[in-house]
Design an enzyme around this catalytic site. Structure first.
Site, short mmCIF file in Angstrom:
data_model
loop_
_atom_site.label_atom_id
_atom_site.label_comp_id
_atom_site.label_asym_id
_atom_site.label_seq_id
_atom_site.Cartn_x
_atom_site.Cartn_y
_atom_site.Cartn_z
N ARG A 245 -14.21 2.85 4.44
CA ARG A 245 -13.05 2.02 4.74
C ARG A 245 -11.74 2.78 4.74
O ARG A 245 -10.90 2.61 5.61
CB ARG A 245 -12.95 0.87 3.73
CG ARG A 245 -11.85 -0.13 4.04
CD ARG A 245 -11.46 -0.93 2.81
NE ARG A 245 -10.65 -0.16 1.89
CZ ARG A 245 -10.81 -0.14 0.57
NH1 ARG A 245 -11.77 -0.82 0.01
NH2 ARG A 245 -10.03 0.58 -0.21
N ARG B 243 -5.07 1.89 -13.40
CA ARG B 243 -3.68 2.03 -12.94
C ARG B 243 -3.04 0.69 -12.57
O ARG B 243 -3.61 -0.11 -11.85
CB ARG B 243 -3.64 2.97 -11.73
CG ARG B 243 -2.22 3.28 -11.24
CD ARG B 243 -2.23 4.33 -10.17
NE ARG B 243 -2.64 5.62 -10.70
CZ ARG B 243 -3.46 6.46 -10.08
NH1 ARG B 243 -3.99 6.11 -8.93
NH2 ARG B 243 -3.75 7.62 -10.61
N TYR C 92 -12.30 -9.45 -1.79
CA TYR C 92 -13.01 -8.17 -1.73
C TYR C 92 -14.49 -8.44 -1.48
O TYR C 92 -15.08 -9.33 -2.09
CB TYR C 92 -12.88 -7.41 -3.06
CG TYR C 92 -11.55 -6.77 -3.34
CD1 TYR C 92 -10.38 -7.23 -2.75
CD2 TYR C 92 -11.45 -5.69 -4.22
CE1 TYR C 92 -9.15 -6.64 -3.03
CE2 TYR C 92 -10.23 -5.09 -4.51
CZ TYR C 92 -9.08 -5.58 -3.91
OH TYR C 92 -7.87 -5.00 -4.19
N HIS D 133 -15.36 -3.41 -0.03
CA HIS D 133 -15.23 -2.75 -1.33
C HIS D 133 -16.57 -2.32 -1.93
O HIS D 133 -16.61 -1.49 -2.84
CB HIS D 133 -14.50 -3.69 -2.31
CG HIS D 133 -14.02 -3.03 -3.56
ND1 HIS D 133 -14.66 -3.19 -4.78
CD2 HIS D 133 -12.98 -2.19 -3.80
CE1 HIS D 133 -14.01 -2.49 -5.71
NE2 HIS D 133 -13.00 -1.87 -5.14
N ASN E 1 0.83 -1.21 0.00
CA ASN E 1 0.00 0.00 0.00
C ASN E 1 0.86 1.25 0.00
O ASN E 1 0.63 2.21 -0.75
CB ASN E 1 -0.89 0.03 1.24
CG ASN E 1 -2.09 -0.89 1.16
OD1 ASN E 1 -2.38 -1.45 0.11
ND2 ASN E 1 -2.78 -1.06 2.26
N HIS F 55 -15.37 3.21 -15.36
CA HIS F 55 -15.20 2.47 -14.10
C HIS F 55 -16.44 1.66 -13.75
O HIS F 55 -16.39 0.81 -12.85
CB HIS F 55 -14.86 3.48 -12.98
CG HIS F 55 -14.40 2.86 -11.71
ND1 HIS F 55 -15.14 2.89 -10.54
CD2 HIS F 55 -13.27 2.20 -11.40
CE1 HIS F 55 -14.48 2.29 -9.58
NE2 HIS F 55 -13.34 1.84 -10.06
N ARG G 80 -10.59 -4.08 -14.44
CA ARG G 80 -9.49 -4.97 -14.06
C ARG G 80 -10.02 -6.40 -14.17
O ARG G 80 -11.01 -6.75 -13.54
CB ARG G 80 -9.03 -4.72 -12.62
CG ARG G 80 -8.54 -3.31 -12.35
CD ARG G 80 -7.95 -3.21 -10.93
NE ARG G 80 -7.83 -1.84 -10.49
CZ ARG G 80 -6.82 -1.02 -10.79
NH1 ARG G 80 -5.85 -1.46 -11.58
NH2 ARG G 80 -6.78 0.21 -10.32
#
Length: 715
Positions: free
Chosen positions: A565, A406, A469, A593, A49, A436, A376
């Site tokens: 979160r 990314r 997730y 998530h 992270n 997205h 993704r």
């Protein structure tokens, strides 16, 4: 009730709030209720992270300072002020990581997992490691002298290297040599049981292995000293809006990223001063970007040790349920969805449902078209393969592949190429907006007409993250949602702005406006003396406009409960500003998530009259203004109950994995209020042991799911 000081901003700094989040992740590495390898996993996650934070967020601030930009952050700090505050916190965080690493390492040794970096090893292990070094490592590594005759080698992003100070035995000449550690090598070498002859396991880091046997690398020299270093580079990608060929532009940008500006240099505490000065000069950085440590460099690499096959040192294995209702339809997803809407709660319910939805569409002769967004998808994607099968079967298949995801840009380019070769129509969306939204639609011929089946998700079509997730997958055959989904795809593929949407709200068109409208309705209810409340569950809350609307709601008497979160720029519990707002964060075995937005709608929450939405969007300016996102209303009674009174309420009630955000920006763990007779409640455990409301089959309809209540705080 706390009051806002004269010099205090009503907002928290985004970057410092993120560092608070990583501190909560790191705190899980200290959780003695967790098995040792799981604690090591959290420590490793805190390291990865932090690396991404440096490569993206800190790199952006450094760039602003270098360009002389003084644009203030939401809390009024200049880029240089933010960097100063960040570096102070980074030093504290680094020290805490090392202290935790030493503690966990000692615990692992007690469990017969030994990391021999600084320890003596048995003669048998020494002999095996030396042979391994000579046969497996020595042919791969390349020493390079650092002098005017040898140009300074390029050190890649996240690259590690060793500097050796040497004296030539014959002439007493002194040299500095660099050995870059190839990224293809593992970070740790595991010594087999047969070598140690013991029940325990022995690991040694690749850097320490090279240092131990460096004499074989430099015959005829005396090694006076050595030191390990690691480099992080600016890894953000900037794309010009007028780029003519997006694919070629991204391929070029990925190459440039590998050579980005150095943002941080990690060094061992006793690194040779002359060698350090040489590194600083050649890498073109100042001392402010240097982190010195007396412990582990590259904390993220500990993930390799987490893979050790020791079930007794990990969480009990968990296998997600396959929804009983789909099984009752013999696995026919279309039949189950046609009967009524269903929502799948990952990772507690299997991601295979999503994959099977696309696979079934690919094999079904009545399916004529499939459209899918891909943000993704991972390196091994059953969804991608199913889309390819559909195209090869002659169906019309459209895939919106987001090249700007990314660190997944390169993988997405590969998928796009593979999809195109199979005959899939691949669209890259907008140049300056990311797509997205997580949407798939299947058009199927049924009788004399067509029916559209849709999947709306809060998370990616990614088989690996779907196991860790927490996300929601909503399946529906609602014709209005189907028509809206088609308009959304036309917006992305053909820039046809959707008009007269019937159910969905889309960013950057009207999603923000709908959130504002719903908050304003709650304000009006509060002013009219009706029940008024807002419950949000999201990953980040940073948008000034949304925060200000929530402050206005608090001042009107609306009760606001936020489960955020990660980053939260809203300051809760301040008199005259946010006294009716509470913020909590949940950090646990699974990564929260899903995004859920609920509004009381004139009735006390939770209720069947509440307005409930799921979304791919967090409450961030980038999501609301610079991304294509979807906000989906939940109207089916059973699904509504599941999202609001099962998923969201369980998160509200959690006491074992939750943290309260305080008005000063610090967090503290939530504890069950014993005086109220409340029992500890773990939402992850609840979901692991109970079926979902919409996924349960007919045999489980009556009384199979414990009902949660706000009053008791437990099932």
């Amino acid at each position: 009730m706390v009051e806002l000081g004269p010099d205090e901003s009503p907002y928290f700094n985004r970057e410092l709030s993120w560092l608070q989040f990583n501190q909560r992740v790191l705190a899980e590495a200290c959780n003695e209720q967790y098995p040792l390898l799981e604690r090591l996993r959290f420590l490793s996650i805190s390291g990865s992270n932090l690396d991404e934070f440096m490569m993206i967020r800190v790199a952006g601030l450094v760039g602003q300072v270098q360009r002389g930009l003084e644009t203030p952050s939401l809390d009024g700090r200049s880029p240089s002020q933010q960097l100063a505050a960040i570096r102070q916190k980074l030093a504290e965080l680094s020290q805490r990581q090392q202290a935790i690493w030493r503690s966990v390492r000692d615990g692992l040794a007690g469990a017969e997992i030994h990391i021999a970096d600084e320890q003596r090893i048995s003669p048998a292990a020494y002999k095996w490691l030396k042979a391994f070094f000579l046969e497996e490592i020595l042919p791969i590594i390349t020493p390079q002298a650092l002098d005017p005759a040898h140009p300074f080698p390029f050190v890649q992003n996240e690259g590690m290297g060793l500097l050796f100070t040497l004296t030539r035995d014959e002439t007493n000449e002194q040299l500095i040599e660099m050995v870059l550690i190839p990224s293809a090598l593992p970070r740790f070498v595991r010594v087999p049981h047969r070598v140690t002859g013991e029940s325990g396991v022995l690991y040694i880091s690749i850097a320490r292995l090279i240092q131990r046997y460096a004499g074989a690398l430099f015959p005829g020299f005396t090694i006076e000293g050595d030191g390990l270093f690691r480099v992080l580079r600016d890894s953000d990608i900037e794309i010009e809006e007028e780029a003519e060929d997006l694919v070629r532009t991204f391929r070029s940008a990925i190459q440039r990223r590998r050579r980005g500006q150095v943002i941080q240099l990690e060094l061992e505490e006793d690194f040779d001063p002359a060698a350090e000065a040489l590194l600083l000069e050649q890498l073109g950085i100042n001392e402010a970007a240097v982190i010195k440590t007396d412990g582990m460099i590259g904390i993220d690499g500990l993930a390799e040790i987490v893979r050790e096959d020791r079930p007794d040192l990990k969480f009990d294995a968990y296998s997600p349920r396959f929804p009983e209702r789909i099984r009752e339809h013999d696995g026919d997803a279309f039949s189950a969805i046609r009967e009524k809407d269903i929502i799948i709660h990952h990772p507690y319910e299997s991601f295979e449902v999503v994959v099977d939805f696309i696979r079934q569409a690919a094999a079904d002769p009545d399916v004529v078209a499939i459209k899918q967004t891909l943000y993704r998808a991972g390196s091994q994607s059953a969804v991608i393969n199913a889309l390819i099968e559909a195209a090869e079967a002659g169906k019309s298949v459209t895939a919106v592949v987001e090249l700007k995801a990314r660190f997944d840009e390169e993988q997405n380019l590969k998928w796009a190429s593979k999809l195109e070769r199979a005959g899939v129509q691949v669209i890259y969306g907008f140049t300056d907006w990311k797509t997205h939204a997580k949407v798939a639609m299947v058009v199927r011929r049924e009788g004399e007409s067509f029916r559209t089946y849709c999947h709306f998700g809060t998370g990616n079509y990614h088989p690996v993250t779907a196991k860790v997730y927490t996300d929601l997958s909503f399946f529906t055959a609602d014709p209005k949602l189907g028509r809206d989904a088609a308009k959304m795809f036309n917006f992305v593929t053909g820039y046809v702005e959707p008009h007269a949407l019937e159910r969905i709200h889309i960013a950057p068109i009207d999603l923000r406006a709908e959130i504002y409208r719903r908050i304003d309705i709650e304000i009006a209810h509060a002013q009219a003396g009706k029940p008024a409340a807002i419950w949000f569950k999201c990953n980040q809350l940073t948008d000034e406009g949304v925060i200000d609307r929530l402050y206005a709601a608090s001042n009107a008497g609306v009760q606001v409960e936020l489960i955020t979160r990660g980053i939260c720029c809203l300051r809760p519990g301040v008199a005259g500003l946010s006294e009716n707002i509470r913020v909590k964060s949940i950090i646990g075995r699974f990564l929260e998530h899903s995004r859920i937005y609920a509004f009381a709608n004139g009735h006390a929450l939770p209720s069947t009259q509440a307005a409930v939405f799921i979304s791919s969007a967090d409450m961030m300016s980038r999501n609301l203004d610079r991304r294509v996102e979807a906000l989906i209303p939940i109207l089916n009674r059973t699904v509504h109950d599941q999202v609001l009174q099962q998923v969201l309420l369980a998160n509200m009630l959690d006491t074992e994995q939750s943290w309260w955000l305080h008005p000063d920006g610090n967090y503290s763990r939530v504890t069950a209020a014993k005086e109220d007779g409340a029992k500890p409640f773990n939402c992850h455990r609840y979901f692991m042991t109970n079926p979902s409301l919409s996924g349960r089959g007919g045999a489980l309809e009556a009384g199979a799911v414990p009902k949660l209540t706000m009053r008791r705080g437990a099932a």
